[in-house]
Design a protein around this motif. Structure first.
Motif, PDB file in Angstrom:
ATOM      1  N   LEU A  55       0.840  -1.194   0.000  1.00  0.00           N
ATOM      2  CA  LEU A  55       0.000   0.000   0.000  1.00  0.00           C
ATOM      3  C   LEU A  55       0.878   1.247   0.000  1.00  0.00           C
ATOM      4  CD1 LEU A  55      -2.534  -1.078   2.775  1.00  0.00           C
ATOM      5  CD2 LEU A  55      -2.818  -1.276   0.296  1.00  0.00           C
ATOM      6  N   SER A  56       0.485   2.222  -0.790  1.00  0.00           N
ATOM      7  CA  SER A  56       1.219   3.478  -0.862  1.00  0.00           C
ATOM      8  C   SER A  56       0.209   4.619  -0.902  1.00  0.00           C
ATOM      9  CB  SER A  56       2.078   3.491  -2.135  1.00  0.00           C
ATOM     10  OG  SER A  56       2.593   4.781  -2.380  1.00  0.00           O
ATOM     11  N   LEU A  57       0.384   5.577  -0.009  1.00  0.00           N
ATOM     12  CA  LEU A  57      -0.503   6.730   0.055  1.00  0.00           C
ATOM     13  C   LEU A  57       0.342   7.990   0.023  1.00  0.00           C
ATOM     14  CD1 LEU A  57      -3.302   8.044   0.530  1.00  0.00           C
ATOM     15  CD2 LEU A  57      -2.861   7.797   2.977  1.00  0.00           C
ATOM     16  N   LEU A  58       0.048   8.863  -0.920  1.00  0.00           N
ATOM     17  CA  LEU A  58       0.735  10.145  -1.023  1.00  0.00           C
ATOM     18  C   LEU A  58      -0.279  11.237  -0.760  1.00  0.00           C
ATOM     19  CD1 LEU A  58       3.132  11.985  -1.795  1.00  0.00           C
ATOM     20  CD2 LEU A  58       2.393  11.757  -4.172  1.00  0.00           C
ATOM     21  N   LEU A  59      -0.048  11.995   0.290  1.00  0.00           N
ATOM     22  CA  LEU A  59      -0.885  13.157   0.586  1.00  0.00           C
ATOM     23  C   LEU A  59      -0.162  14.360   0.008  1.00  0.00           C
ATOM     24  CD1 LEU A  59      -1.821  12.313   4.274  1.00  0.00           C
ATOM     25  CD2 LEU A  59      -3.173  11.916   2.210  1.00  0.00           C
ATOM     26  N   ASP A  60      -0.659  14.842  -1.112  1.00  0.00           N
ATOM     27  CA  ASP A  60       0.052  15.847  -1.891  1.00  0.00           C
ATOM     28  C   ASP A  60      -0.542  17.224  -1.668  1.00  0.00           C
ATOM     29  OD1 ASP A  60       1.570  17.227  -3.675  1.00  0.00           O
ATOM     30  OD2 ASP A  60       0.784  16.261  -5.464  1.00  0.00           O
ATOM     31  N   GLY A  61       0.171  18.049  -0.954  1.00  0.00           N
ATOM     32  CA  GLY A  61      -0.262  19.420  -0.754  1.00  0.00           C
ATOM     33  C   GLY A  61       0.296  20.355  -1.802  1.00  0.00           C
ATOM     34  N   MET A  62       1.153  19.858  -2.671  1.00  0.00           N
ATOM     35  CA  MET A  62       1.771  20.698  -3.698  1.00  0.00           C
ATOM     36  C   MET A  62       1.088  20.548  -5.051  1.00  0.00           C
ATOM     37  SD  MET A  62       4.005  22.052  -1.770  1.00  0.00           S
ATOM     38  CE  MET A  62       4.971  22.964  -2.931  1.00  0.00           C
ATOM     39  N   VAL A 114      -4.326   0.277  -8.980  1.00  0.00           N
ATOM     40  CA  VAL A 114      -4.227  -1.034  -8.345  1.00  0.00           C
ATOM     41  C   VAL A 114      -3.653  -1.972  -9.393  1.00  0.00           C
ATOM     42  CG1 VAL A 114      -5.484  -2.932  -7.243  1.00  0.00           C
ATOM     43  CG2 VAL A 114      -6.254  -0.575  -6.901  1.00  0.00           C
ATOM     44  N   LYS A 115      -2.547  -2.612  -9.064  1.00  0.00           N
ATOM     45  CA  LYS A 115      -1.902  -3.555  -9.976  1.00  0.00           C
ATOM     46  C   LYS A 115      -1.769  -4.901  -9.274  1.00  0.00           C
ATOM     47  CE  LYS A 115       0.847   0.032 -12.185  1.00  0.00           C
ATOM     48  NZ  LYS A 115       2.214   0.534 -12.408  1.00  0.00           N
ATOM     49  N   LYS A 116      -2.208  -5.950  -9.956  1.00  0.00           N
ATOM     50  CA  LYS A 116      -2.108  -7.286  -9.385  1.00  0.00           C
ATOM     51  C   LYS A 116      -1.077  -8.086 -10.172  1.00  0.00           C
ATOM     52  CE  LYS A 116      -4.596 -11.515  -8.375  1.00  0.00           C
ATOM     53  NZ  LYS A 116      -5.730 -12.342  -8.695  1.00  0.00           N
ATOM     54  N   GLY A 117      -0.098  -8.592  -9.450  1.00  0.00           N
ATOM     55  CA  GLY A 117       0.886  -9.485 -10.035  1.00  0.00           C
ATOM     56  C   GLY A 117       0.762 -10.850  -9.391  1.00  0.00           C
ATOM     57  N   ARG A 118       1.687 -11.738  -9.703  1.00  0.00           N
ATOM     58  CA  ARG A 118       1.645 -13.079  -9.102  1.00  0.00           C
ATOM     59  C   ARG A 118       2.125 -13.080  -7.662  1.00  0.00           C
ATOM     60  NH1 ARG A 118       4.709 -15.787 -13.966  1.00  0.00           N
ATOM     61  NH2 ARG A 118       6.195 -14.471 -12.918  1.00  0.00           N
ATOM     62  N   LYS A 119       3.019 -12.139  -7.340  1.00  0.00           N
ATOM     63  CA  LYS A 119       3.614 -12.129  -6.005  1.00  0.00           C
ATOM     64  C   LYS A 119       3.066 -11.050  -5.082  1.00  0.00           C
ATOM     65  CE  LYS A 119       7.865 -14.280  -7.440  1.00  0.00           C
ATOM     66  NZ  LYS A 119       9.293 -14.336  -7.294  1.00  0.00           N
ATOM     67  N   ARG A 120       2.469 -10.021  -5.668  1.00  0.00           N
ATOM     68  CA  ARG A 120       1.917  -8.967  -4.810  1.00  0.00           C
ATOM     69  C   ARG A 120       0.901  -8.126  -5.569  1.00  0.00           C
ATOM     70  NH1 ARG A 120       7.333  -5.712  -4.618  1.00  0.00           N
ATOM     71  NH2 ARG A 120       7.159  -4.709  -6.614  1.00  0.00           N
ATOM     72  N   VAL A 121       0.060  -7.495  -4.760  1.00  0.00           N
ATOM     73  CA  VAL A 121      -0.870  -6.487  -5.257  1.00  0.00           C
ATOM     74  C   VAL A 121      -0.332  -5.147  -4.771  1.00  0.00           C
ATOM     75  CG1 VAL A 121      -3.219  -5.580  -5.111  1.00  0.00           C
ATOM     76  CG2 VAL A 121      -2.851  -8.049  -5.216  1.00  0.00           C
ATOM     77  N   GLN A 122      -0.238  -4.199  -5.696  1.00  0.00           N
ATOM     78  CA  GLN A 122       0.245  -2.863  -5.354  1.00  0.00           C
ATOM     79  C   GLN A 122      -0.904  -1.867  -5.494  1.00  0.00           C
ATOM     80  OE1 GLN A 122       3.396  -2.724  -8.361  1.00  0.00           O
ATOM     81  NE2 GLN A 122       4.842  -2.450  -6.675  1.00  0.00           N
ATOM     82  N   VAL A 123      -1.050  -1.039  -4.484  1.00  0.00           N
ATOM     83  CA  VAL A 123      -2.054   0.012  -4.513  1.00  0.00           C
ATOM     84  C   VAL A 123      -1.335   1.325  -4.246  1.00  0.00           C
ATOM     85  CG1 VAL A 123      -4.190   0.893  -3.514  1.00  0.00           C
ATOM     86  CG2 VAL A 123      -3.749  -1.567  -3.534  1.00  0.00           C
ATOM     87  N   HIS A 124      -1.545   2.287  -5.129  1.00  0.00           N
ATOM     88  CA  HIS A 124      -0.973   3.619  -4.934  1.00  0.00           C
ATOM     89  C   HIS A 124      -2.106   4.625  -5.050  1.00  0.00           C
ATOM     90  CE1 HIS A 124       1.807   6.951  -4.901  1.00  0.00           C
ATOM     91  NE2 HIS A 124       1.133   7.448  -5.910  1.00  0.00           N
ATOM     92  N   GLN A 125      -2.245   5.456  -4.022  1.00  0.00           N
ATOM     93  CA  GLN A 125      -3.270   6.486  -4.041  1.00  0.00           C
ATOM     94  C   GLN A 125      -2.634   7.832  -3.755  1.00  0.00           C
ATOM     95  OE1 GLN A 125      -6.438   6.214  -1.110  1.00  0.00           O
ATOM     96  NE2 GLN A 125      -7.755   7.477  -2.369  1.00  0.00           N
ATOM     97  N   THR A 126      -3.011   8.815  -4.562  1.00  0.00           N
ATOM     98  CA  THR A 126      -2.624  10.201  -4.307  1.00  0.00           C
ATOM     99  C   THR A 126      -3.882  10.950  -3.926  1.00  0.00           C
ATOM    100  OG1 THR A 126      -0.842  10.092  -5.934  1.00  0.00           O
ATOM    101  CG2 THR A 126      -1.600  12.280  -5.291  1.00  0.00           C
ATOM    102  N   ARG A 127      -3.811  11.660  -2.812  1.00  0.00           N
ATOM    103  CA  ARG A 127      -4.934  12.454  -2.324  1.00  0.00           C
ATOM    104  C   ARG A 127      -4.459  13.874  -2.075  1.00  0.00           C
ATOM    105  NH1 ARG A 127      -7.990   9.382   2.539  1.00  0.00           N
ATOM    106  NH2 ARG A 127      -9.834   9.312   1.272  1.00  0.00           N
ATOM    107  N   ARG A 142      -8.481   2.080   5.431  1.00  0.00           N
ATOM    108  CA  ARG A 142      -9.750   1.522   4.958  1.00  0.00           C
ATOM    109  C   ARG A 142     -10.003   1.933   3.513  1.00  0.00           C
ATOM    110  NH1 ARG A 142     -13.723  -1.260   6.102  1.00  0.00           N
ATOM    111  NH2 ARG A 142     -13.383  -1.511   8.298  1.00  0.00           N
ATOM    112  N   ASP A 143      -9.734   3.184   3.158  1.00  0.00           N
ATOM    113  CA  ASP A 143      -9.924   3.640   1.775  1.00  0.00           C
ATOM    114  C   ASP A 143      -9.047   2.845   0.816  1.00  0.00           C
ATOM    115  OD1 ASP A 143     -11.764   5.518   2.602  1.00  0.00           O
ATOM    116  OD2 ASP A 143     -10.389   7.223   2.412  1.00  0.00           O
ATOM    117  N   LEU A 144      -7.781   2.652   1.174  1.00  0.00           N
ATOM    118  CA  LEU A 144      -6.880   1.878   0.313  1.00  0.00           C
ATOM    119  C   LEU A 144      -7.391   0.449   0.138  1.00  0.00           C
ATOM    120  CD1 LEU A 144      -3.464   3.145   1.674  1.00  0.00           C
ATOM    121  CD2 LEU A 144      -4.292   3.454  -0.655  1.00  0.00           C
ATOM    122  N   LEU A 145      -7.799  -0.170   1.246  1.00  0.00           N
ATOM    123  CA  LEU A 145      -8.282  -1.551   1.177  1.00  0.00           C
ATOM    124  C   LEU A 145      -9.613  -1.644   0.421  1.00  0.00           C
ATOM    125  CD1 LEU A 145      -7.295  -2.725   4.744  1.00  0.00           C
ATOM    126  CD2 LEU A 145      -6.206  -3.354   2.587  1.00  0.00           C
TER     127      LEU A 145
END
Length: 142
Positions: free
Chosen positions: A21-28, A37-50, A72-75
């Motif tokens: 899980l990756s969350l970027l709170l971008d004030g700039m 959301v990317k699903k691979g064989r070894k992991r699921v990657q979630v990146h959210q910018t808010r 909770r939002d990421l999940l």
């Protein structure tokens, strides 16, 4: 989360051992808000910018609740993307047991009138003309 049987059961249909899980709170505003959301064989990657919201500087106990909300939002994005069942309840986060000065350190001496400095540090949006007027009223025109 991995230790909880209900969340392991929730995650099992993915067949993937890891979740990143990756969350970027971008004030700039350098990254537009969005989620990938990317699903691979070894992991699921979630990146959210808010867009960055006001941080509860005067309420350290609110930090865990805010973190839980972000988690909770990421999940929920993972759940929607992968078609998973509703997420089991997350544990109640413990209260932040950190010294208040970590959340509200002594502000640097800005040289601003104290009332104006307090309002700005509390996140109040003040018209620049009012700022100039208060500075002139406090220090007198030089």
């Amino acid at each position: 989360m991995a230790a909880d049987p209900a969340r392991r059961q929730w995650w099992a249909p993915t067949g993937v051992p890891a979740l990143q899980l990756s969350l970027l709170l971008d004030g700039m505003d350098s990254d537009p808000p969005g989620v990938t959301v990317k699903k691979g064989r070894k992991r699921v990657q979630v990146h959210q910018t808010r867009l960055a919201a006001r941080f509860p500087l005067n309420d350290p106990a609110a930090i865990p609740t805010l973190a839980q909300s972000h988690l909770r939002d990421l999940l929920d994005h993972v759940r929607e993307h992968l078609g998973l069942a509703p997420l089991p309840p997350l544990p109640t986060p413990p209260a932040a047991d950190l010294p208040p000065e970590l959340f509200r350190p002594d502000p640097p001496d800005t040289g601003l009138p104290p009332d104006l400095e307090r309002r700005l540090l509390n996140g109040e949006i003040i018209d620049p003309k009012e700022i100039v007027a208060q500075i002139h009223a406090h220090y007198g025109q030089q």
